[in-house]
Design a protein around this motif. Structure first.
Motif, PDB file in Angstrom:
ATOM      1  N   GLN A  82      76.374  52.635  28.037  1.00  0.00           N
ATOM      2  CA  GLN A  82      75.625  53.280  29.241  1.00  0.00           C
ATOM      3  C   GLN A  82      75.941  55.088  29.275  1.00  0.00           C
ATOM      4  O   GLN A  82      76.287  55.649  30.019  1.00  0.00           O
ATOM      5  N   VAL A  83      75.631  55.339  27.906  1.00  0.00           N
ATOM      6  CA  VAL A  83      75.840  56.895  27.511  1.00  0.00           C
ATOM      7  C   VAL A  83      74.611  57.490  27.341  1.00  0.00           C
ATOM      8  O   VAL A  83      73.935  56.825  26.346  1.00  0.00           O
ATOM      9  N   PRO A  84      73.986  58.425  27.879  1.00  0.00           N
ATOM     10  CA  PRO A  84      72.643  59.265  27.588  1.00  0.00           C
ATOM     11  C   PRO A  84      72.776  59.542  26.061  1.00  0.00           C
ATOM     12  O   PRO A  84      73.755  60.108  25.653  1.00  0.00           O
ATOM     13  N   PHE A  85      71.615  59.149  25.541  1.00  0.00           N
ATOM     14  CA  PHE A  85      71.329  59.332  24.246  1.00  0.00           C
ATOM     15  C   PHE A  85      70.149  60.376  23.743  1.00  0.00           C
ATOM     16  O   PHE A  85      69.269  60.268  24.462  1.00  0.00           O
ATOM     17  N   LEU A  86      70.451  61.120  22.625  1.00  0.00           N
ATOM     18  CA  LEU A  86      69.688  62.044  22.114  1.00  0.00           C
ATOM     19  C   LEU A  86      69.646  61.889  20.946  1.00  0.00           C
ATOM     20  O   LEU A  86      70.767  61.688  19.992  1.00  0.00           O
ATOM     21  N   GLU A  87      68.369  62.175  19.934  1.00  0.00           N
ATOM     22  CA  GLU A  87      68.034  62.068  18.739  1.00  0.00           C
ATOM     23  C   GLU A  87      67.614  63.231  17.969  1.00  0.00           C
ATOM     24  O   GLU A  87      66.439  63.660  18.540  1.00  0.00           O
ATOM     25  N   TYR A  88      68.054  63.782  16.976  1.00  0.00           N
ATOM     26  CA  TYR A  88      67.520  65.221  16.566  1.00  0.00           C
ATOM     27  C   TYR A  88      67.178  64.763  14.937  1.00  0.00           C
ATOM     28  O   TYR A  88      67.900  64.346  14.187  1.00  0.00           O
ATOM     29  N   THR A  89      65.843  65.004  14.535  1.00  0.00           N
ATOM     30  CA  THR A  89      65.807  64.791  13.309  1.00  0.00           C
ATOM     31  C   THR A  89      65.203  66.012  12.569  1.00  0.00           C
ATOM     32  O   THR A  89      64.488  67.027  13.035  1.00  0.00           O
ATOM     33  N   CYS A  90      65.702  66.019  11.392  1.00  0.00           N
ATOM     34  CA  CYS A  90      65.414  67.305  10.516  1.00  0.00           C
ATOM     35  C   CYS A  90      65.190  66.903   9.142  1.00  0.00           C
ATOM     36  O   CYS A  90      65.569  65.836   8.586  1.00  0.00           O
TER      37      CYS A  90
END
Length: 357
Positions: A82-90
């Motif tokens: 239950q942890v907010p998740f972000l994804e960054y693609t490079c």
């Protein structure tokens, strides 16, 4: 808290005040063993401290389907906790080619960039202090010290990673231009696991039944850091079972030495230097007669500290640049030297001018 490692780490976090009430922690979550253990640990701490937690996964665009699966796994685990998740693609390969860097250096640079930008955004949005949590452990520390040592690093590099430090300091290694905004806003890096060996983390994950992903590139010995970790460190421990511990003790000594020189250099500049606006930008003027009274090592620390004051970082500055500044003292009035990142050195009468333009 559970008995054992978790309790020890929790007490260390409390004692060092690494996480404050109502702060925000952005976790760099790769899905590997170390970051999965840190995710678990931070969730445990949340039972005792009131802070916000988010997880961020940086997808480097190197390992194809495997990397996509790592990102999906990280998202799944963050949701489970239950942890907010972000994804960054490079694209690390593109960045490496454009900036003439190795893949390891490029990946590190882009990770710092992505994490910093998100931390700054979150901090500006909430108005609450934000820190970035990284899962480096004791073996990573030993590897980093060796890596810097064989590259000819000074006190800063050989002192290794700090459990808590400003992001601007860590970026010196990352080949990513330090953004003054990050320094001014006080974005901090946390490495709570530096007191743990890798084998301890793996054992605890097994006890807890926590899954994790294996990065296949971690076994590729063509990468310098992998070779150090897989070949050199084990060989050193065959010679002396306490090799890693001794490396860390040496790093602590170098860190204390670096802090001492930095403090003394700042005091020297406050006494014999002047900060002012030059013809093209900010300038620090230093007394040449007083500089000549100091030994060469300390003079170089003074130059380094002055440049740090001007730019917020000494990224891309090394021994050759500091030696070059030192040679200006002998050339006398009118001597000039162009340095990296828009800094120049010039002798004017009995003053050494270091100017950012």
């Amino acid at each position: 808290m559970r008995k054992g490692i978790d309790t020890e780490l929790f007490l260390q976090v409390k004692k060092q005040q690494w996480i404050g009430e109502e702060e925000q922690i952005l976790l760099a979550l790769s899905g590997g063993a170390d970051s999965m253990y840190l995710l678990y640990f931070l969730k445990e701490i949340q039972k005792h401290l009131s802070f916000s937690l988010r997880a961020m996964h940086v997808q480097h665009g190197i390992r194809g389907d495997e990397a996509v699966e790592d990102a999906a796994f990280s998202r799944q685990q963050a949701e489970l906790y239950q942890v907010p998740f972000l994804e960054y693609t490079c694209s690390v390969p593109d960045y490496a080619e454009e900036n003439k860097l190795g893949l390891e250096e490029a990946a590190r640079a882009l990770r710092y960039k992505a994490l910093k930008e998100e931390a700054l955004r979150w901090q500006a949005e909430s108005g609450r202090k934000t820190k970035i949590a990284l899962a480096h452990h004791m073996d990573d520390q030993a590897e980093t010290i060796l890596f810097h040592l064989i590259r000819g690093a000074g006190f800063s590099g050989i002192s290794g990673m700090k459990a808590e430090e400003l992001l601007s300091e860590a970026e010196k290694e990352a080949h990513y231009a330090v953004n003054q905004e990050a320094h001014q806003e006080g974005i901090t890096l946390l490495r709570p696991l530096l007191s743990l060996r890798k084998e301890e983390i793996l054992k605890r994950l097994e006890e807890l039944g926590i899954p994790y992903r294996e990065d296949s590139t971690n076994r590729d010995k063509s990468y310098a850091r992998n070779y150090l970790r897989l070949e050199i460190l084990p060989a050193l421990e065959k010679i002396n079972a306490g090799a890693v511990k001794h490396l860390l003790e040496a790093a602590e000594l170098f860190s204390e030495t670096e802090d001492y020189f930095q403090e003394k250099a700042t005091e020297w500049i406050d006494r014999y230097g002047e900060r002012k606006e030059g013809s093209t930008g900010k300038c620090i003027s230093l007394s040449i007669p007083q500089l000549k009274k100091e030994n060469a090592l300390f003079r170089r620390e003074i130059y380094k500290e002055a440049i740090l004051m001007l730019r917020g970082s000494t990224t891309e500055f090394g021994k050759l640049h500091y030696h070059g500044i030192d040679r200006l003292l002998k050339r006398g009035n009118g001597g000039r030297l162009s340095l990296p990142k828009g800094v120049k050195a010039e002798v004017e009468q009995k003053r050494l001018l270091l100017e950012k333009f």
